[in-house]
Design an enzyme around this catalytic site. Sequence first.
Site, PDB file in Angstrom:
ATOM      1  N   GLY A  47       6.176 -15.556   4.806  1.00 34.27           N
ATOM      2  CA  GLY A  47       6.600 -14.163   4.892  1.00 34.27           C
ATOM      3  C   GLY A  47       5.563 -13.289   4.216  1.00 34.27           C
ATOM      4  O   GLY A  47       5.149 -13.552   3.083  1.00 34.27           O
ATOM      5  N   ARG A  88      -4.150 -18.135   4.495  1.00 33.85           N
ATOM      6  CA  ARG A  88      -3.555 -17.699   5.764  1.00 33.85           C
ATOM      7  C   ARG A  88      -4.237 -16.394   6.170  1.00 33.85           C
ATOM      8  O   ARG A  88      -3.917 -15.330   5.645  1.00 33.85           O
ATOM      9  CB  ARG A  88      -2.039 -17.504   5.656  1.00 33.85           C
ATOM     10  N   GLN A 192      11.977 -21.166  11.752  1.00 31.70           N
ATOM     11  CA  GLN A 192      12.316 -20.274  10.641  1.00 31.70           C
ATOM     12  C   GLN A 192      13.598 -19.500  10.909  1.00 31.70           C
ATOM     13  O   GLN A 192      14.351 -19.187   9.981  1.00 31.70           O
ATOM     14  CB  GLN A 192      11.160 -19.295  10.370  1.00 31.70           C
ATOM     15  N   ASP A 233       3.318  -9.177  10.060  1.00 31.18           N
ATOM     16  CA  ASP A 233       2.348  -9.759   9.140  1.00 31.18           C
ATOM     17  C   ASP A 233       1.093  -8.904   9.017  1.00 31.18           C
ATOM     18  O   ASP A 233       0.356  -9.036   8.045  1.00 31.18           O
ATOM     19  CB  ASP A 233       1.959 -11.168   9.614  1.00 31.18           C
ATOM     20  N   ASN A 243       2.696 -10.580  14.394  1.00 37.28           N
ATOM     21  CA  ASN A 243       3.904 -11.161  13.814  1.00 37.28           C
ATOM     22  C   ASN A 243       4.067 -12.575  14.351  1.00 37.28           C
ATOM     23  O   ASN A 243       3.265 -13.042  15.173  1.00 37.28           O
ATOM     24  CB  ASN A 243       5.124 -10.298  14.154  1.00 37.28           C
ATOM     25  N   LYS A 244       5.084 -13.257  13.895  1.00 37.75           N
ATOM     26  CA  LYS A 244       5.330 -14.637  14.291  1.00 37.75           C
ATOM     27  C   LYS A 244       5.279 -14.786  15.806  1.00 37.75           C
ATOM     28  O   LYS A 244       5.792 -13.951  16.537  1.00 37.75           O
ATOM     29  CB  LYS A 244       6.684 -15.100  13.742  1.00 37.75           C
ATOM     30  N   HIS A 571     -16.322  -8.665  45.522  1.00 38.69           N
ATOM     31  CA  HIS A 571     -17.159  -9.857  45.400  1.00 38.69           C
ATOM     32  C   HIS A 571     -17.695 -10.283  46.772  1.00 38.69           C
ATOM     33  O   HIS A 571     -17.450 -11.417  47.218  1.00 38.69           O
ATOM     34  CB  HIS A 571     -16.358 -10.994  44.770  1.00 38.69           C
TER      35      HIS A 571
END
Length: 689
Positions: A47, A88, A192, A233, A243-244, A571
Amino acid sequence: MDDCSIAWVDGALVTIDQRALPRELRELRITTVDDLIDAITSLAIRGAPAIGVSGAFGVVIAARAHSADGVMDIERVRAEAQRIADARPTAVNLAWGVRRALGRLAEGADAVLAEALEMLDEDGRVNRAAATHAADLVLRLSPNRPLRILTHCNTGRLATTAVGTALGALRVLHERGALAEVIVDETRPLLQGARLTAWELAEAGIPHRLTIDSAAAWAIATESIDAVIVGADRITADGAVANKIGTYMLALAARHHGIPFIVVAPESTRDIATASGRDIVVEQRDAAEVTGFGEVPTAPEGTRTFNPAFDVTPPELVTAVVTEYGVLEHPGEVRTEADAQTQKVYRQAPAGTNGAGGHSGSRLTGAAPRPASEPVEPTEVRPVAPATTETTESGLPKRIPSEASLEARAEAGLEFGMEAGLEFGTEAGLESGTEAGEPPTGALRQPSPGEAATDEYLAALTRSVTELTRTTPADPDAGREIAAVARGLYASGWMPGTAGNISVRRGDSAVITASGLSKGELTDTDTVTVRVADSVPTVPAVPSRRRPSAETTIHTAVYRTTPSAAVVHVHPPHATALSVGAAAGTVRFSGYELIKGLGGTSPHTIDVPVFPNHAEVPRIGRDIERYLLDHPDAPPVLFIAGHGVTAWGASLAQARDRAECLEALCELASLTGHREIPVGDNGSEEDPT
C-alpha cells in the site's frame, strides 16, 4: 495494534504481516534494512502510504545501525536508503518517504526518528480528510438510495497506517448510513481484495460480497453498481493513475456503463515530476505468482508469464482524483493546505442538488442521499443542463475561486484539508445527538463565500460526469467518408487486415480510424476524435472500447504544420518496397507524368522525404513535424521506411489520389529500373488530381 497498522516500539518497526491474513493476525517486528526490504518486496507491508511511512522508518533503522559514539556514517546510510527506495519502483510514496527522512539526516538519528513519527501521525490525519472529501463527492454524484460501490485491491488501514483512502471513504459512507453494499474484487494474483479488504470490511461490519476480477465488469453491468472507488500508487502530472493491476479495466467498464470512477490518494502519491503515465516504470512480479496457487502448480512447467504489478489508467477515464485537499482539478500543479479552504466538508449533500451516478441507462442521475431507513423509490431522471464551465484537459470543470475565497486562502489556518474546529465526519453547526452509524439530522450551516464557490464547482463536476460518461459517436459524416475510402483501399491490398489509417480534420480536432479494426469491415462508428494539439482523444468520445490508431501522432503532426484537411497512411507494395532500400533523406523522381499528381512545386521533379521507422511511433510523428516546419514547400507525400506512405490534401479524395499516384510512380520506377528519366515535351496532359 488498535486502528493503526504501523508502530515504532522499542527500536523496531512493528506492523501487521499481511502475508498471514486472513488466517492469522500476526505482528511483524523489523529491525534491519534487509528485513524491511524483504517485507516490502514480499508484500508483508504494502500500500502506497504504508510503504512510504515504512521507508522513513527504514532510514531510521539505517541511521541507528551506522552510528557509533555519536558519529553517523552518512554515506552508508544514504546507500541503505537507496536500497529501500528501489524496493518497489512504481509506488512513488516509498521514495517520497525515504527522501523526507533523509532531509533530517544531518541533524542526527533522533531527528530522523522524529520525522518518521510525524509522518506516521500525519498519515492518519491525511487519510481521514481524503476519505471524507471522497465520501462527500460520491454522495454528490450518486443516486437517491443506499449505494453499491465496487472497489479493487486493498486501500484500508493495512495499506496506509490508519483509516485508509478508498476504503476509508467506504467507512465514512457506512457511518452515514449511505452504503448498502461493497463489491470487492479478489485482486489476482495475490488476492489483496479477498485476503485483506474482505477482512477489513468484516472487521468494520460493512456488508460486502467478493467477486473474481474477471466478473467485475459484469457486476457493474448487472448488479446496479453506483460507482467504482480505488486508491493509487502514483498519479502523474497529466492525471494518469498507476494502481494495482486490474484498475484500468475497471475504469473502462465504468466509463462504458456511465458510473463515476473515483481515485482516492494522499497528495504524497502525486508525482508531478513525471509528465505522463507513459513515463511510469511498471514493476514486473515473479512468474510463480501466476503459474501456481500457494504451493500447487496450476500451469505447465516453464510457462512464460506477463505479471505486471500495476497498470496505468489514462486521465480521460478518471472522473475525479480526491486527496486530503479535495478534488484535484489541475493534476500538474502543486497544492498546499490552503487549497483545502474551498473544499466544503459535507455531512450531507445540500437538499435539492442533483448528483450523478447509478443505472438509468447510461444516464447519470441523483440527488441528496436518503437515510438507509427511508424507503427507496425510483429516482426521477432530470435533464442535465449543458455545462458552460471552462474545463481542464481531462474534461473536468475548472474552479475559479471568488475573491472572498482567495482572501480566505491567504489567511490559511487549516490543518490537513479539514476546516478549523471540525472533527472527522462532523461539521460545526450540525445538531448533535446522533449516534455512531446513524444518518445525521439537522441542517447545514450557511456556506461561506469560498464554500459557495465549491458548491458551484461540484455542480459543474456533476454535469461534467454526465458528459464524460455519455457514449456519443464521433462525427458520423466523417466516419462514413473514412469507412468508404478504407474499404476501397482494403480491397486494393493497401490496408491489409487492421493496417493503415485514415483521418479527416474537423477544426482543432481530427477524426481517425480506431485501432485494431479490419479496414475492410469499417463502419461509420469505428472512428475516434482526437485533439490535433496533442493527439489525445476528445471528451466526450466514442465508447471506451474504441481507441485511436497507433499512427495518430503522424496525422496530427501533418495537421499542425500544414493546412491539410485529410491524411491517408497506407501500405502499398511497390512504394513500401522502394522505401526499404532508400537511405534516410529524400527520394527523387523526375520526368514521369504522374509527378503532377503528387502536389509538389514542380510538375517534372519531386523529392519525397524518407523517415526512419522507429518502434516508438510518436517519435516518427516528431520527426515529420520537425521536417515539415523546416521545409514548408515539402510535397504532401512521404515514405516511412518499411512502414508505407503518408499523403495528405485538401480533401480525403485528394489525399487518397496522391497516395495512389505515389504507388503508381514507384511501380513504374521498379519496372523501368529508373527513378529519373529525361523530361520531354509532354507537359500538356491533364493533372491527374
